[in-house]
Design an enzyme around this catalytic site. Sequence first.
Site, PDB file in Angstrom:
ATOM      1  N   ASP A  37       0.825  -1.198   0.000  1.00  9.34           N
ATOM      2  CA  ASP A  37       0.000   0.000   0.000  1.00  9.34           C
ATOM      3  C   ASP A  37       0.869   1.260   0.000  1.00  9.34           C
ATOM      4  O   ASP A  37       1.934   1.290   0.621  1.00  9.34           O
ATOM      5  CB  ASP A  37      -0.901  -0.003   1.240  1.00  9.34           C
ATOM      6  CG  ASP A  37      -2.035   0.997   1.127  1.00  9.34           C
ATOM      7  OD1 ASP A  37      -2.314   1.473   0.012  1.00  9.34           O
ATOM      8  OD2 ASP A  37      -2.643   1.310   2.171  1.00  9.34           O
ATOM      9  N   ASN A  85     -10.157  -2.292  -7.063  1.00 14.64           N
ATOM     10  CA  ASN A  85      -9.296  -1.427  -7.880  1.00 14.64           C
ATOM     11  C   ASN A  85      -9.846  -1.187  -9.279  1.00 14.64           C
ATOM     12  O   ASN A  85      -9.388  -0.260  -9.974  1.00 14.64           O
ATOM     13  CB  ASN A  85      -7.885  -2.016  -7.983  1.00 14.64           C
ATOM     14  CG  ASN A  85      -7.111  -1.937  -6.681  1.00 14.64           C
ATOM     15  OD1 ASN A  85      -6.211  -2.742  -6.435  1.00 14.64           O
ATOM     16  ND2 ASN A  85      -7.452  -0.982  -5.827  1.00 14.64           N
TER      17      ASN A  85
END
Length: 308
Positions: A37, A85
């Site tokens: 991340d 995503n």
Amino acid sequence: MYTTMISRGKRLGYAAYERLLQLEVSGTPDHVAVIMDGNRRYARKRGSETQAGHREGAETTEALLNWCDELDVREVTLYTFSTENFNRDPEEREHIFDLVERKLRTFADADRVHEAGVCIRAIGETEMLPDRVRDAIDYAEGRTAQYDRLNLNVALAYGGRAELLGAAREVAGAVESGDLDPDDVTAETVEERLYEGPTRDVDLIVRTGGDERTSNFLPWHANGNEAATFFCTPYWPEFRKVDFLRAIRTYENREQSWRTTRAQRSLALVRAIEQSEMPTAKRILGRFRDALPSAEREQLDEEYEIAD
């Protein structure tokens, strides 16, 4: 000159700390899962385009695989692209797909990958991905299928809840059609219907970027095994070997704590059971005696002659 000396001092200090951590590591997890991340936030912090963050993050991924090979980690799962995503900006999404395609092909052809015996596999709902990415997956899997020293699972179009929901639906369908008796449903029944991918339970989850959550990553393989978790603040492109060694130290501390708890429970069991069951209980306790504090271990050896 002064600034150069400070910078050099920091590098030397970092190198020394890395060596110290590596000396302290006595055992490594078999399976490490990584939530990579912070690529976008890293790019914003540096005033760069988002694509630059993803590119530098890919370089960190290559470094991670080298560290895992050095430390004899047997399996790595990378959270590369989640089902959520797909909601990102189309331009960014296409850039990620281009990067994933390129890296899969590069990894599949890299001498380092073949020398290390890395088996590459994709897990997730890969049918949702563009054709060029699926072709790259097929290429990488085909080129490395014969290896088993280090398994690299690339989670693409992956969602933990979707994985469990799909498995549950398949089990329900098999029961409804009469192909499966409800009484025969076991953990293995569900596991057989999960995405083809991890070959072992997760021992350690690492998440970069500051968030302290696992984002529903590998819920079956991680939560069921009570995996250790390591959350750190560096964005993924900033993640260093010392951070990885700290993560492994977290795993070791958790493993030691688990063994100590088991040893203390076994000791309580030995003291509570009937004499006829003592040999079995003593064998169980013997497996964990080294995890007890020294004072308790000495008392145990004296009371029950557990020591080898």
